[in-house]
Design an enzyme around this catalytic site. Structure first.
Site, PDB file in Angstrom:
ATOM      1  N   ASP A   1      -3.001   9.056  15.094  1.00 47.59           N
ATOM      2  CA  ASP A   1      -3.662   8.349  13.869  1.00 47.59           C
ATOM      3  C   ASP A   1      -4.647   7.589  13.889  1.00 47.59           C
ATOM      4  O   ASP A   1      -4.013   6.898  12.965  1.00 47.59           O
ATOM      5  CB  ASP A   1      -2.001   8.404  12.841  1.00 47.59           C
TER       6      ASP A   1
ATOM      7  N   GLY B   1       0.957   5.117   1.539  1.00 46.22           N
ATOM      8  CA  GLY B   1      -0.007   5.722   2.469  1.00 46.22           C
ATOM      9  C   GLY B   1       0.713   6.959   2.635  1.00 46.22           C
ATOM     10  O   GLY B   1       1.513   7.749   1.479  1.00 46.22           O
TER      11      GLY B   1
ATOM     12  N   GLY C   1       1.084  -1.483  -0.092  1.00 47.81           N
ATOM     13  CA  GLY C   1      -0.124   0.616  -0.147  1.00 47.81           C
ATOM     14  C   GLY C   1       0.769   1.359   0.262  1.00 47.81           C
ATOM     15  O   GLY C   1       2.340   1.247  -0.185  1.00 47.81           O
TER      16      GLY C   1
ATOM     17  N   VAL D   1       4.260   0.962   1.402  1.00 49.05           N
ATOM     18  CA  VAL D   1       4.801  -0.213   2.385  1.00 49.05           C
ATOM     19  C   VAL D   1       4.944  -0.911   1.055  1.00 49.05           C
ATOM     20  O   VAL D   1       3.909  -1.849   0.781  1.00 49.05           O
ATOM     21  CB  VAL D   1       2.957  -0.272   3.626  1.00 49.05           C
TER      22      VAL D   1
END
Ligand SMILES: *[C@@H]1O[C@H](CO)[C@@H](O)[C@H](O)[C@H]1NC(C)=O
Ligand SMILES: *[C@@H]1O[C@H](CO)[C@@H](O)[C@H](O)[C@H]1NC(C)=O
Ligand SMILES: *[C@@H]1O[C@H](CO)[C@@H](O)[C@H](O)[C@H]1NC(C)=O
Ligand SMILES: *[C@@H]1O[C@H](CO)[C@@H](O)[C@H](O)[C@H]1NC(C)=O
Ligand SMILES: *[C@@H]1O[C@H](CO)[C@@H](O)[C@H](O)[C@H]1NC(C)=O
Ligand SMILES: *[C@@H]1O[C@H](CO)[C@@H](O)[C@H](O)[C@H]1NC(C)=O
Ligand SMILES: *[C@@H]1O[C@H](CO)[C@@H](O)[C@H](O)[C@H]1NC(C)=O
Length: 674
Positions: free
Chosen positions: A466, A351, A349, A356
């Site tokens: 977060d 971000g 992914g 990642v």
């Protein structure tokens, strides 16, 4: 008296004649450049003064003679001494052979003689004949059985015949060793030869170039020169011959005197050099050596370049203070290998912080590697300390952080691989089946439990900063796992405008964050937004929707006001829904997102509300702070002092780190809310 005078004159006269006929001949040639020699056959004086007797051709001979004959009258007083330096160089590819001779001959014309074993001195008919009038000192490098040769490396004295009257293997008497040292005539090196004749005895000595004349001669034999040269006249010179065995045969220098005492020594330094005929043969070898050396240099350079490249490719930043985190430190190479060189196919992914990658350690352990670019080295120490401490937090609902690696401008965080990805994929992406209420409620409780542990379970308070669906990971059994702690501060503006630097993500950020900084209450706010998100199946802020629906908090509140709180739930919720649970979660979501930080519950209370051991306080949509939404938006055109370039200074552990507000000084309060 006159008669007497006459007699005296006569005696004087005869004496003078004697002297003149016994010419005082004496010469020295350190190289033959200046010499006036008679040569025939293949013999010639090469440039640089080398006298070549034979060249590289076979079955050849060559002669060189002093043009003036040497005469003697009284045999008794006849004597001479000579010293010469020769070199016999085998032709490359041949063992070398035949030889040379120092010649005393009645005639200079030996052109009728034969080469090979006759050494250019005799032919088949003159061999052994007293009419040959030849005395020679042979340096014979071939074994000629017909002439009773003793070996193929000998010195002999020949009188009218190649069957030597005396011969011995080439050697010299070494004063130092006190014994005979043999000499290889075919070594290609210069060899000194002395021939002395006096009182009817001919002595021959040999020695290598650097050695002085030995005190004992190698050969000593009486030779009656008057007998061999009845005309009392002879020519001095050299002869050389080749056969099927071939050598280059040279005379380098020659000194001669009638008198042993007045013989001038050759100046070894002035002698011409012996050509190295090995060079021709050696050439390929030399080329090979040069080639190999070049190859070695190239290989060396290549290895060096590879080493430098590897050093650069796998370069890391490692500082003294990191030593204590050694066990948490991964080498860049290990991560590089684990992720197949950060292969694009391994990206799990992207971000706001970077990509990642999925990776596999040699132990077959699956890992997720997050590459975070940053340009702040300042504060890194504290950040790493915090990350490592995070790794020490152990809770079944947290994604285990395994370690980190630092490079210039880059931080790599290694955590356990979560096979089922992040929650937001199941909530917002059509491809995946939506979760049932039961699954969602389990995840809610998991995340509440993890956050509760972070706020109270560890020695110090740890903030997540977060919380949102995309930071909730799912393990193989679809348990919720809180991940990405503390990453908010690594935000890169360019990648994901929905996330803000240091403070989190729009819609999950408590309104007071801009002024007060992060604390447990801001985490609770984020958790509340997450509760609404997972229950309603939509993001906290959806700019595409109409004004009244755009902000989830407000909209859920509106639904409640219209007495249809459950109407806010995700329409895609599969299976049975438990109305009380959904209601509880929605109300709790509103409670947690209360605009007034003090009115939010603690995580301890949240856990108890969720497990039913504590009743939710009686609130209504009109209670203070409920449903108020003040979105925080970060200015998109950030200046160089923007949060991403700020030192990573804020502490994770301070529950009221008001000084964190430096991170949001660039935030502007957006007017949308009110
Ligand atoms: C040998 O040499 C002599 C002169 O030195 C010559 O007269 C004679 O012909 C030669 N014999 C042969 C067989 O070459
Ligand atoms: C050296 O060689 C000469 C000639 O072959 C011989 O007469 C002498 O005895 C030898 N000397 C020694 C010490 O071997
Ligand atoms: C020759 O050698 C002997 C010893 O072997 C020596 O006595 C004699 O003086 C030498 N003759 C010459 C001319 O060197
Ligand atoms: C040498 O030979 C000559 C002539 O044949 C002879 O007269 C003389 O006596 C010989 N000398 C010696 C020392 O044998
Ligand atoms: C979740 O993970 C498990 C274990 O890796 C896997 O078998 C399963 O297919 C995954 N489910 C989904 C929906 O990806
Ligand atoms: C609910 O959670 C609290 C806090 O973790 C715990 O003390 C309590 O025992 C739990 N109650 C139930 C019914 O699970
Ligand atoms: C903020 O920083 C100031 C000065 O560094 C310090 O005195 C103060 O205690 C800090 N406040 C908090 C809440 O950490």
């Amino acid at each position: 008296m006159a008669q007497g005078l006459h007699l005296i004159w006569m005696i004087l006269c005869v004496h003078l004649i004697c002297i003149s006929s016994q010419q005082e001949i004496e010469f020295i040639y350190n190289g033959f450049s200046q010499a006036d020699l008679y040569t025939d056959g293949v013999a010639k004086i090469l440039t640089k003064g080398l006298l070549q007797l034979t060249d590289g051709s076979g079955q050849k001979m060559g002669h060189a003679f002093l043009k003036k004959p040497f005469e003697f009258n009284s045999p008794g007083s006849f004597s001479f001494s000579t010293h010469f330096v020769c070199a016999l160089v085998p032709k490359p590819g041949s063992t070398g052979g035949h030889g040379i001779a120092f010649v005393l001959s009645a005639s200079m014309d030996l052109t009728q003689a034969d080469a090979t074993s006759f050494l250019g001195l005799f032919n088949i008919s003159t061999q052994g004949s007293p009419s040959s009038h030849i005395v020679a000192v042979e340096l014979d490098t071939a074994l000629s059985a017909e002439f009773n040769d003793i070996d193929k490396n000998h010195v002999g004295i020949d009188v009218n015949s190649l069957i030597s009257i005396a011969s011995t293997p080439a050697a010299y008497f070494s004063e130092i060793e006190g014994q005979n040292e043999s000499i290889n005539l075919l070594s290609g090196r210069a060899i000194q030869v002395w021939v002395d004749y006096r009182g009817g005895v001919l002595n021959v000595s040999l020695a290598p170039l650097k050695i002085q004349k030995p005190s004992r001669p190698l050969l000593s034999r009486s030779v009656n020169l008057s007998e061999t040269f009845p005309d009392k006249k002879l020519f001095l010179g050299f002869s050389g011959a080749t056969g099927s065995l071939i050598s280059y045969q040279y005379i380098l220098g020659w000194s001669f005197s009638r008198n042993k005492e007045s013989l001038q020594a050759l100046d070894v330094t002035k002698l011409p050099r012996v050509p190295s005929h090995k060079a021709k043969k050696k050439k390929p070898a030399t080329l090979l050596i040069i080639f190999l050396v070049l190859l070695a240099i190239i290989v060396f350079l290549a290895l060096g370049a590879a080493y430098v490249y590897m050093r650069w490719k796998y370069a890391e930043v490692r500082e003294e203070w990191e030593k204590e985190y050694g066990p948490h430190r991964f080498s860049y190479k290990a991560l590089y290998d684990a992720t197949k060189g950060f292969n694009k196919d391994e990206i799990l992914g992207k971000g706001g912080f970077g990509e990642v990658y999925k990776g596999s350690l040699p132990s077959n352990e699956l890992i997720a590697v997050k590459r975070v670019s940053h340009n702040a080295e300042e504060g890194m120490k504290q950040f790493v300390a915090e990350i490592v401490s995070m790794g020490n937090l152990k809770h079944k609902n947290m994604v285990p952080l395994l370690g980190y690696c630092r490079r210039k401008g880059e931080l790599l965080l290694v955590s356990e691989y979560m096979p089922n990805g992040s929650l937001d994929q199941y909530l917002f992406h059509d491809g995946k089946p939506p979760f049932s209420w039961h699954q969602r409620f389990v995840i809610i409780k998991d995340i509440a439990s993890a956050l509760h542990y972070m706020h109270t379970g560890a020695l110090q308070v740890v903030l997540h900063r977060d919380i949102k669906a995309s930071n909730v990971m799912l393990d193989a059994e679809f348990n919720g796992r809180l991940g990405d702690f503390g990453m908010a501060r690594f935000h890169d503006h360019g990648a994901d405008p929905a996330t803000t630097a240091a403070v989190g993500t729009i819609g999950y950020m408590a309104p007071e964050l801009a002024t007060m900084g992060a604390c447990t209450a801001t985490d609770v706010y984020g958790f509340g937004a997450f509760l609404l998100e997972i229950t309603c199946g939509r993001r906290p802020v959806e700019p595409g929707l109409s004004a009244e629906r755009r902000y989830l908090v407000k909209w859920v509140c509106e639904c409640w006001k219209m007495a249809s709180l459950l109407g806010a739930r995700d329409p895609r919720l599969r299976g049975e829904i438990l109305a009380e649970e959904v209601e509880l979660v929605l109300k709790l979501g509103l409670l947690c997102t209360n605009g007034v930080a003090d009115l939010r519950p603690s995580m301890d209370e949240v856990v108890q509300y969720l497990n039913g051991s504590l009743k939710l306080p009686d609130i209504s949509p009109d209670s203070p702070g409920i449903g108020s939404f003040t979105p925080l938006v970060i200015g998109s055109n950030h200046n160089p002092a923007s949060p991403s370039t700020k030192p990573l200074s804020a502490s994770f552990y301070s529950s009221s780190s008001a000084n964190d507000s430096t991170f949001v000084t660039h935030s502007i309060v957006h007017g949308h809310g009110r």
